[in-house]
Scaffold this active site. Sequence first.
Site, PDB file in Angstrom:
ATOM      1  N   HIS A  73       0.905  -1.153   0.000  1.00  0.00           N
ATOM      2  CA  HIS A  73       0.000   0.000   0.000  1.00  0.00           C
ATOM      3  C   HIS A  73       0.943   1.201   0.000  1.00  0.00           C
ATOM      4  CE1 HIS A  73      -3.239  -2.740   1.231  1.00  0.00           C
ATOM      5  NE2 HIS A  73      -2.416  -3.195   2.153  1.00  0.00           N
ATOM      6  N   ARG A  94      -4.726   1.535  12.420  1.00  0.00           N
ATOM      7  CA  ARG A  94      -5.550   1.772  11.246  1.00  0.00           C
ATOM      8  C   ARG A  94      -6.155   3.179  11.261  1.00  0.00           C
ATOM      9  NH1 ARG A  94     -10.974  -1.434   9.391  1.00  0.00           N
ATOM     10  NH2 ARG A  94     -11.786  -0.206  11.138  1.00  0.00           N
ATOM     11  N   TYR A 133      -6.901   0.701  -3.063  1.00  0.00           N
ATOM     12  CA  TYR A 133      -8.324   0.945  -2.785  1.00  0.00           C
ATOM     13  C   TYR A 133      -8.662   2.428  -2.599  1.00  0.00           C
ATOM     14  CZ  TYR A 133      -6.365   0.555   1.952  1.00  0.00           C
ATOM     15  OH  TYR A 133      -5.583   0.689   3.073  1.00  0.00           O
ATOM     16  N   HIS A 217     -10.810  -6.775  -0.706  1.00  0.00           N
ATOM     17  CA  HIS A 217     -10.045  -6.220   0.419  1.00  0.00           C
ATOM     18  C   HIS A 217      -9.955  -7.228   1.555  1.00  0.00           C
ATOM     19  CE1 HIS A 217      -9.176  -4.217   4.202  1.00  0.00           C
ATOM     20  NE2 HIS A 217      -8.397  -3.461   3.463  1.00  0.00           N
ATOM     21  N   HIS A 281      -1.162 -12.397   4.191  1.00  0.00           N
ATOM     22  CA  HIS A 281      -1.009 -12.612   5.643  1.00  0.00           C
ATOM     23  C   HIS A 281      -1.321 -14.065   6.026  1.00  0.00           C
ATOM     24  CE1 HIS A 281      -0.372  -8.368   6.144  1.00  0.00           C
ATOM     25  NE2 HIS A 281      -1.597  -8.068   5.746  1.00  0.00           N
ATOM     26  N   ASP A 332       4.042  -4.521   2.450  1.00  0.00           N
ATOM     27  CA  ASP A 332       2.736  -4.111   2.958  1.00  0.00           C
ATOM     28  C   ASP A 332       2.698  -2.660   3.449  1.00  0.00           C
ATOM     29  OD1 ASP A 332       0.171  -4.057   3.924  1.00  0.00           O
ATOM     30  OD2 ASP A 332       0.426  -5.617   5.432  1.00  0.00           O
TER      31      ASP A 332
HETATM   32 ZN   LIG Z   1      -2.286  -4.995   3.195  1.00  0.00          ZN
END
Ligand SMILES: [Zn+2]
Length: 455
Positions: A73, A94, A133, A217, A281, A332
């Site tokens: 990302h 997050r 996204y 996602h 993951h 990631d």
């Molecule tokens: Zn990710």
Amino acid sequence: MPVTATRWLAEYAWLPEHAEPTPDVLIETDGGRITAVTPLLGAHGPDAGVDVYADAVPLPGLTVPGLANAHSHAFHRALRGRTHGGRGDFWTWRDQMYGVADRLDPDTYLALARAAYAEMALAGVTCVGEFHYLHHRPDGGAYDDPNEMSAALVEAAAHAGIRLTLLDTCYLTSTVDGQALASPQRRFGDGDASRWAQRAGAFQPTDAHVRVGAAVHSVRAVPADQLSTVAEWAGERQAPLHVHLSEQPAENDECRAVHGRSPTALLAEHGVLGPNTTAVHTTHPTSADLTLLADSRTGVCLCPTTERDLADGIGPARLMAEAGIRLSLGSDSHAVIDLFEEARAVELDERLRTRRRGHFTPADLVTAASSAGHAALGWADAGRIAVGARADLVTVRLDSARTAGVPPVGAFFAATAADVEQVVVDGRLVVAEGRHLSVDVPAELSAAIEAVTPR
Ligand SMILES: [Zn+2]
């Protein structure tokens, strides 16, 4: 800088199916492909007094195939070092990540991704899989070109000199039981999977360095009855399909509560698993989940430096490998961009868990970092130093403070991204003498991050 027909003389090269590097290998490339690979077997090497290879460009150190960063990302690069002060877990992290997501527009996204991808090039990454996204405006409305943010990523990878698999990510709901997206998630959503498919299908870049794939996602973000729309979209195109899977025990618990089955079982039921699918993951699978992944020939992308940064846990890498699951690697969240570190973490994390050593050979780790990652991103012709493969060559110094005295076979346990001396992508020189040839990486990272982070 374009490179046409070139002869390279690698002091050591890691060839496919070899347990350790081979000394004195002549590698010939032409038009972005490897046309010949000749181990000189000591007879005609640079030390043998034979000058017939004087026209070859010497590659001192260890040359490995192009590394693939199978899960990225790009915008998370702006969070590096900013989320470590307090306590918390994945979910508190997050919230901070959403703060950056809220501030990006196509220009700042391009600048940040370009700098992050150039950092990857410096680390020997020749191909990145962007799990994308950030599709729309912060209020959820479409840009004039609904794929403007995707186009920014394509341009960023071109500037950085690496290949890109744009994994256009379907992101529709905020919880497993289907709650609507709330700000700042609204810009991620297309409304429903059909509209996602329509927008994603309209993005058809013709640039040679890019491929488009799809992503679910997670089971939190795509309702069960819409999973098959995404899977079919990818299947029709034979495109890579990626999905975040069982990163958190909470996701497993919620999925069982709502659907009465694990996230893996739910994905299997709706056709999401398969040989073109990569589960990212898979930190907390059951043994039945591993069987479903193996039987469907689904790959797994491990992201060890992110998983440790986010306190996710340790995925069962050894069990996956024993089940025949193909393992690839991703940085990631970019807490670290270093595929050597990701690769050795696969082995070292198993040691912490089992208190035993020797779960993966060095060659296993090279495969995960190169050919397996490229395959997961839809570039089956890359990640190998072999005739016909893409001319990706990553040369690692064996004379740095970290690698001096290290035998070439041990390089993946000693080197860091800072030891990458030269990178060739599709026959083009992108990094030379440890410097990116077209991007001032530290300066561009600083400027791009300052533009999107609070003071
Ligand atoms: Zn990710």
